[in-house]
Design an enzyme around this catalytic site. Structure first.
Site, PDB file in Angstrom:
ATOM      1  N   PHE A 280       5.801  13.566 -22.726  1.00 41.77           N
ATOM      2  CA  PHE A 280       5.175  13.480 -21.402  1.00 41.77           C
ATOM      3  C   PHE A 280       4.341  12.214 -21.216  1.00 41.77           C
ATOM      4  O   PHE A 280       3.352  12.211 -20.490  1.00 41.77           O
ATOM      5  CB  PHE A 280       4.373  14.754 -21.100  1.00 41.77           C
ATOM      6  CG  PHE A 280       5.210  15.984 -21.206  1.00 41.77           C
ATOM      7  CD1 PHE A 280       6.164  16.277 -20.250  1.00 41.77           C
ATOM      8  CD2 PHE A 280       5.094  16.836 -22.304  1.00 41.77           C
ATOM      9  CE1 PHE A 280       6.978  17.398 -20.364  1.00 41.77           C
ATOM     10  CE2 PHE A 280       5.894  17.960 -22.434  1.00 41.77           C
ATOM     11  CZ  PHE A 280       6.836  18.243 -21.457  1.00 41.77           C
ATOM     12  N   SER A 281       4.752  11.138 -21.865  1.00 38.75           N
ATOM     13  CA  SER A 281       4.092   9.835 -21.695  1.00 38.75           C
ATOM     14  C   SER A 281       4.751   9.101 -20.533  1.00 38.75           C
ATOM     15  O   SER A 281       5.481   8.126 -20.709  1.00 38.75           O
ATOM     16  CB  SER A 281       4.180   9.026 -22.989  1.00 38.75           C
ATOM     17  OG  SER A 281       3.388   9.614 -23.988  1.00 38.75           O
ATOM     18  N   ASN A 282       4.483   9.607 -19.345  1.00 45.82           N
ATOM     19  CA  ASN A 282       5.038   9.060 -18.107  1.00 45.82           C
ATOM     20  C   ASN A 282       3.932   9.052 -17.064  1.00 45.82           C
ATOM     21  O   ASN A 282       3.096   9.961 -17.037  1.00 45.82           O
ATOM     22  CB  ASN A 282       6.198   9.926 -17.606  1.00 45.82           C
ATOM     23  CG  ASN A 282       7.256  10.124 -18.661  1.00 45.82           C
ATOM     24  OD1 ASN A 282       7.979   9.210 -19.007  1.00 45.82           O
ATOM     25  ND2 ASN A 282       7.328  11.333 -19.207  1.00 45.82           N
TER      26      ASN A 282
ATOM     27  N   HIS B 255       6.662  18.228 -14.635  1.00 44.73           N
ATOM     28  CA  HIS B 255       7.497  17.141 -15.163  1.00 44.73           C
ATOM     29  C   HIS B 255       8.794  17.004 -14.364  1.00 44.73           C
ATOM     30  O   HIS B 255       9.261  15.878 -14.122  1.00 44.73           O
ATOM     31  CB  HIS B 255       7.801  17.392 -16.642  1.00 44.73           C
ATOM     32  CG  HIS B 255       8.577  16.301 -17.293  1.00 44.73           C
ATOM     33  ND1 HIS B 255       8.072  15.032 -17.465  1.00 44.73           N
ATOM     34  CD2 HIS B 255       9.827  16.278 -17.811  1.00 44.73           C
ATOM     35  CE1 HIS B 255       8.979  14.277 -18.066  1.00 44.73           C
ATOM     36  NE2 HIS B 255      10.050  15.011 -18.282  1.00 44.73           N
TER      37      HIS B 255
ATOM     38  N   HIS C  75       0.834  -1.200   0.000  1.00 40.70           N
ATOM     39  CA  HIS C  75       0.000   0.000   0.000  1.00 40.70           C
ATOM     40  C   HIS C  75       0.873   1.257   0.000  1.00 40.70           C
ATOM     41  O   HIS C  75       1.808   1.359   0.783  1.00 40.70           O
ATOM     42  CB  HIS C  75      -0.912  -0.024   1.219  1.00 40.70           C
ATOM     43  CG  HIS C  75      -2.033   0.953   1.149  1.00 40.70           C
ATOM     44  ND1 HIS C  75      -2.697   1.382   2.263  1.00 40.70           N
ATOM     45  CD2 HIS C  75      -2.625   1.581   0.101  1.00 40.70           C
ATOM     46  CE1 HIS C  75      -3.650   2.237   1.917  1.00 40.70           C
ATOM     47  NE2 HIS C  75      -3.620   2.371   0.600  1.00 40.70           N
TER      48      HIS C  75
ATOM     49  N   ASP D  63       8.218   7.068 -20.963  1.00 44.65           N
ATOM     50  CA  ASP D  63       8.577   7.106 -22.376  1.00 44.65           C
ATOM     51  C   ASP D  63      10.079   6.867 -22.521  1.00 44.65           C
ATOM     52  O   ASP D  63      10.817   6.782 -21.536  1.00 44.65           O
ATOM     53  CB  ASP D  63       8.121   8.411 -23.034  1.00 44.65           C
ATOM     54  CG  ASP D  63       8.722   9.670 -22.414  1.00 44.65           C
ATOM     55  OD1 ASP D  63       9.880   9.633 -21.949  1.00 44.65           O
ATOM     56  OD2 ASP D  63       8.042  10.715 -22.426  1.00 44.65           O
TER      57      ASP D  63
END
Length: 134
Positions: A123-125, A99, A20, A28
């Site tokens: 920004f594919s994170n 970012h 948890h 990316d």
């Protein structure tokens, strides 16, 4: 052989160790992931595998209570944002952060793994924060 969708042993092991509030990042190809034991490099070539395909598979095996996305995704990659929202359950909280702050989470003590994909869109994170299943 494993019956669930997630076949990669390193990603599967990272998910299996999560408790948890622990974290897992999916990134990316350009994210500066530290070269440590948490680095899981799946990138083969540009766009292979795609970020969204890896995320879609990971969410089948991980209970998520919150996700973190870069604030910049709203302006610079709205299609990816829409795809992410389509995969994440409606009760999962979404927090947008700069970012630069996303990069700090790559070394966070609660982070169990940093998955690098072949994604080449900006920004594919994502940072996935674990929930409990009970």
């Amino acid at each position: 052989m494993k019956k669930t969708p997630l076949l990669n042993s390193q990603v599967s092991q990272a998910v299996a160790t999560i408790g948890h509030f622990d974290l897992l990042t999916i990134n990316d190809a350009g994210m500066p992931i530290p070269n440590d034991e948490r680095r899981i490099d799946l990138a083969v070539t540009k766009a292979l595998p795609r970020f969204i395909d890896v995320l879609e598979t990971v969410v089948t095996e991980m209970e998520i209570q919150k996700i973190y996305l870069a604030e910049e995704i709203k302006m610079h990659n709205p299609d990816q944002l829409k795809a992410i929202k389509g995969l994440i359950a409606e009760d999962v909280e979404i927090e947008f952060i700069p970012h630069s702050q996303m990069k700090e989470y790559l070394s966070h003590p609660l982070n169990k793994g940093n998955v690098r994909t072949g994604e080449i869109t900006p920004f594919s994170n994502i940072i996935l924060e674990s929930n409990v299943t009970f």
